[in-house]
Design a protein around this motif. Sequence first.
Motif, mmCIF file in Angstrom:
data_model
loop_
_atom_site.group_PDB
_atom_site.id
_atom_site.type_symbol
_atom_site.label_atom_id
_atom_site.label_comp_id
_atom_site.label_asym_id
_atom_site.label_seq_id
_atom_site.Cartn_x
_atom_site.Cartn_y
_atom_site.Cartn_z
ATOM 1 N N ALA A 49 0.844 -1.200 0.000
ATOM 2 C CA ALA A 49 0.000 0.000 0.000
ATOM 3 C C ALA A 49 0.871 1.239 0.000
ATOM 4 C CB ALA A 49 -0.911 0.003 1.216
ATOM 5 N N HIS A 50 0.297 2.341 -0.458
ATOM 6 C CA HIS A 50 0.902 3.646 -0.286
ATOM 7 C C HIS A 50 0.366 4.215 1.028
ATOM 8 C CE1 HIS A 50 2.893 4.125 -4.177
ATOM 9 N NE2 HIS A 50 1.851 3.494 -4.709
ATOM 10 N N ILE A 51 1.254 4.459 1.971
ATOM 11 C CA ILE A 51 0.859 4.906 3.307
ATOM 12 C C ILE A 51 0.975 6.427 3.385
ATOM 13 C CG2 ILE A 51 1.283 4.704 5.768
ATOM 14 C CD1 ILE A 51 0.384 2.102 4.390
ATOM 15 N N PRO A 52 -0.142 7.155 3.554
ATOM 16 C CA PRO A 52 -0.071 8.613 3.692
ATOM 17 C C PRO A 52 0.822 9.003 4.864
ATOM 18 C CG PRO A 52 -2.349 7.894 3.397
ATOM 19 C CD PRO A 52 -1.528 6.656 3.635
ATOM 20 N N GLN A 53 1.568 10.088 4.685
ATOM 21 C CA GLN A 53 2.495 10.548 5.711
ATOM 22 C C GLN A 53 1.952 11.800 6.407
ATOM 23 O OE1 GLN A 53 5.834 8.645 6.136
ATOM 24 N NE2 GLN A 53 4.060 7.470 5.429
ATOM 25 N N SER A 54 2.200 11.875 7.708
ATOM 26 C CA SER A 54 1.695 12.989 8.514
ATOM 27 C C SER A 54 2.785 14.026 8.742
ATOM 28 C CB SER A 54 1.191 12.476 9.866
ATOM 29 O OG SER A 54 0.234 11.453 9.709
ATOM 30 N N SER A 55 2.357 15.259 8.958
ATOM 31 C CA SER A 55 3.266 16.349 9.300
ATOM 32 C C SER A 55 3.124 16.680 10.779
ATOM 33 C CB SER A 55 2.925 17.585 8.478
ATOM 34 O OG SER A 55 1.635 18.077 8.844
ATOM 35 N N GLU A 56 3.947 17.594 11.255
ATOM 36 C CA GLU A 56 3.808 18.055 12.632
ATOM 37 C C GLU A 56 2.450 18.721 12.841
ATOM 38 O OE1 GLU A 56 7.074 20.408 13.956
ATOM 39 O OE2 GLU A 56 8.585 18.975 13.269
ATOM 40 N N ASP A 57 1.958 19.435 11.849
ATOM 41 C CA ASP A 57 0.628 20.037 11.959
ATOM 42 C C ASP A 57 -0.460 18.967 12.063
ATOM 43 O OD1 ASP A 57 1.654 22.589 11.877
ATOM 44 O OD2 ASP A 57 1.294 22.870 9.723
ATOM 45 N N ASP A 58 -0.252 17.869 11.366
ATOM 46 C CA ASP A 58 -1.221 16.774 11.461
ATOM 47 C C ASP A 58 -1.244 16.182 12.866
ATOM 48 O OD1 ASP A 58 -2.051 16.913 8.770
ATOM 49 O OD2 ASP A 58 -0.343 15.702 8.132
ATOM 50 N N VAL A 59 -0.079 16.094 13.484
ATOM 51 C CA VAL A 59 -0.022 15.612 14.861
ATOM 52 C C VAL A 59 -0.784 16.561 15.781
ATOM 53 C CG1 VAL A 59 1.489 15.049 16.799
ATOM 54 C CG2 VAL A 59 2.163 14.420 14.472
ATOM 55 N N VAL A 60 -0.601 17.856 15.573
ATOM 56 C CA VAL A 60 -1.343 18.844 16.369
ATOM 57 C C VAL A 60 -2.843 18.628 16.202
ATOM 58 C CG1 VAL A 60 -1.865 21.297 16.623
ATOM 59 C CG2 VAL A 60 0.505 20.552 16.315
ATOM 60 N N GLU A 61 -3.291 18.410 14.972
ATOM 61 C CA GLU A 61 -4.713 18.190 14.706
ATOM 62 C C GLU A 61 -5.201 16.898 15.347
ATOM 63 O OE1 GLU A 61 -8.612 18.384 13.397
ATOM 64 O OE2 GLU A 61 -7.075 19.937 13.619
ATOM 65 N N ALA A 62 -4.391 15.847 15.274
ATOM 66 C CA ALA A 62 -4.776 14.572 15.890
ATOM 67 C C ALA A 62 -4.981 14.735 17.391
ATOM 68 C CB ALA A 62 -3.709 13.513 15.602
ATOM 69 N N PHE A 63 -4.081 15.464 18.038
ATOM 70 C CA PHE A 63 -4.225 15.670 19.480
ATOM 71 C C PHE A 63 -5.435 16.548 19.799
ATOM 72 C CE2 PHE A 63 -0.088 13.794 20.002
ATOM 73 C CZ PHE A 63 -0.130 13.273 21.293
ATOM 74 N N ALA A 64 -5.720 17.524 18.944
ATOM 75 C CA ALA A 64 -6.891 18.382 19.171
ATOM 76 C C ALA A 64 -8.170 17.552 19.100
ATOM 77 C CB ALA A 64 -6.922 19.507 18.140
ATOM 78 N N ARG A 65 -8.260 16.672 18.105
ATOM 79 C CA ARG A 65 -9.434 15.803 18.006
ATOM 80 C C ARG A 65 -9.528 14.865 19.211
ATOM 81 N NH1 ARG A 65 -8.899 13.497 11.819
ATOM 82 N NH2 ARG A 65 -8.809 15.507 10.722
ATOM 83 N N ALA A 66 -8.400 14.303 19.576
ATOM 84 C CA ALA A 66 -8.396 13.359 20.688
ATOM 85 C C ALA A 66 -8.800 14.033 21.995
ATOM 86 C CB ALA A 66 -7.012 12.721 20.817
ATOM 87 N N ARG A 67 -8.334 15.253 22.207
ATOM 88 C CA ARG A 67 -8.661 15.946 23.465
ATOM 89 C C ARG A 67 -10.155 16.272 23.538
ATOM 90 N NH1 ARG A 67 -4.469 16.458 26.455
ATOM 91 N NH2 ARG A 67 -2.379 16.685 25.534
ATOM 92 N N ARG A 68 -10.736 16.661 22.412
ATOM 93 C CA ARG A 68 -12.180 16.925 22.421
ATOM 94 C C ARG A 68 -12.961 15.652 22.731
ATOM 95 N NH1 ARG A 68 -10.710 20.290 17.930
ATOM 96 N NH2 ARG A 68 -11.257 18.633 16.452
ATOM 97 N N ALA A 69 -12.534 14.550 22.119
ATOM 98 C CA ALA A 69 -13.233 13.282 22.352
ATOM 99 C C ALA A 69 -13.038 12.797 23.787
ATOM 100 C CB ALA A 69 -12.731 12.233 21.369
ATOM 101 N N GLN A 70 -11.852 13.027 24.323
ATOM 102 C CA GLN A 70 -11.558 12.524 25.669
ATOM 103 C C GLN A 70 -12.396 13.206 26.738
ATOM 104 O OE1 GLN A 70 -9.636 14.048 28.431
ATOM 105 N NE2 GLN A 70 -9.811 12.140 29.621
ATOM 106 N N LEU A 71 -12.714 14.468 26.576
ATOM 107 C CA LEU A 71 -13.510 15.182 27.576
ATOM 108 C C LEU A 71 -14.865 14.517 27.765
ATOM 109 C CD1 LEU A 71 -12.711 18.909 26.655
ATOM 110 C CD2 LEU A 71 -11.893 17.612 28.641
#
Length: 527
Positions: A49-71
């Motif tokens: 497979a071709h695996i999409p690669q993440s950037s540092e901004d993507d990591v920031v977005e992933a944590f933002a989504r996770a924090r909203r869900a965690q609350l």
Amino acid sequence: MGGPADPEHDPTAAYVLEPDYVASLTGRIVSTTGESKQSHSPINGAPVAHIPQSSEDDVVEAFARARRAQLAWARTSIDHRAAILMRLHDLVLDRQEEILDLVVWESGKARRHAYDEVLHIALTARYYARTAHQHLDTQRKSGVVPVLTRVEVNRVPKGVVGIISPWNYPFTMALCDGLPALLAGNAVVTKPDAQTMLTALLGAQLLEEAGFPKDLWQVVAGPGSRVGMSIIDKADYVCFTGSTATGKLIAKACAERLIGCSLELGGKNPMLVLRDADVERAAEGAVRAAFSNAGQLCVSIERLFVADQVYDRFVERFAARTEAMALGATLEWGPEMGSLISQDQLDTVVAHVEDAVAKGARVRAGGRARPDLGPYFYEPTILEGVTPEMTCFGNETFGPVVSVYRFHDEADAVARANDGEYGLNASVYSQDGPRAREIARQIKCGTVNVNEAFAATFASIDSPMGGMRESGMGRRQGSEGIHRYTESQSVATQRLLRFSPVLGLSDKSYATVMNANLRLLKKLGRA
């Protein structure tokens, strides 16, 4: 030793991942870069497979989504979370064949060893679902003043846990550390290894199908130098499985932020075969200990110490069993050992064996690459006469290579087993259980198996698993495996009595009264 699979009857030749299926998995990666990395199957080198690669901004977005869900997730009941884990248990068993196919295709391991991953995740999910209240319920503790001081200890989730998982057990390592984190009320941002990304993404899909909120489990992809350190910079706790060198860097980064971490790192694991061991059982165990998953197992045995009294018989039986192993790079059941995962792993194995042989070691079994079986295949290999100047003596090979040593005295065997800086797993074979367990206490390893290679401790989810010394810190499994993802919070409610002079007492009189109370409580046997 083994032979090539028959292409007319080997499903590997016709195994194809449908584009829509791959897209349904890779679409779970948080990635806006437009970059991708091609992965290949170690079975035959075919593109996966071709695996999409993440950037540092993507990591920031992933944590933002996770924090909203965690609350919101932290406010759900323990029973609700446990019920979802139990549904995951059933899903994993129901989808076993799909999971096994993907694990084998991405990792090259034998199907029997891929099944170990299904088994381990089912065990982990069921254990934590059944014991959720035991680990997470608020507990009453003794107050300083009986009756008048009420103390409770709460288990509060850390927040968002960062998990960096390896390729060698892509389904197990992608999920097993995260399941207790979710049960404790946390969210997870995970970076699986690029070589086995689809397996980890299938795990994420199963979590959602079981009932976990979609944003609670975020997946990013990319090199550790870019994505890994970004996770550490934003996580409330970090869980890492991998090399000791990387683990040390992660520990330093976590220390800078004053956050906790658990690290399962390298090992040069020993097995002791004592003079009264059942030789046949020990030889069978040694095959699994050294060659499960082609030796690409953190708790794999790489050093075998055998008592004089049974050495010749044991090595003969061990070598015979090794030579008789069925080898193959295939999706089918049958092979007892599969492929190494990459050219890098093969190069390391070849270099270790060639170095040892050049310096005088003897090959009792194996010792060759097998390109007829797969591009990265190497035979299960037993070496005798390994000495300290050889690379494989003290360095982890992480492949199907084991060195066998004779010992005369059990104290010397224990000392040699403890030599070096590692301390992950060990094994002791003896028909005298109490003596074997006493020797086990002397071995500086986080897990020790008696009359078993590694499965007894690894599959006993109620007991902690992890390394001593440079094999890591922290533990997975058991109460330690879930409490690492929580903060303990003490809440004390005081009634009537206050902790200061009352009724006109002077400070000195107050101290005298308190001392008398302390002596009384001692006589009453209070803690």
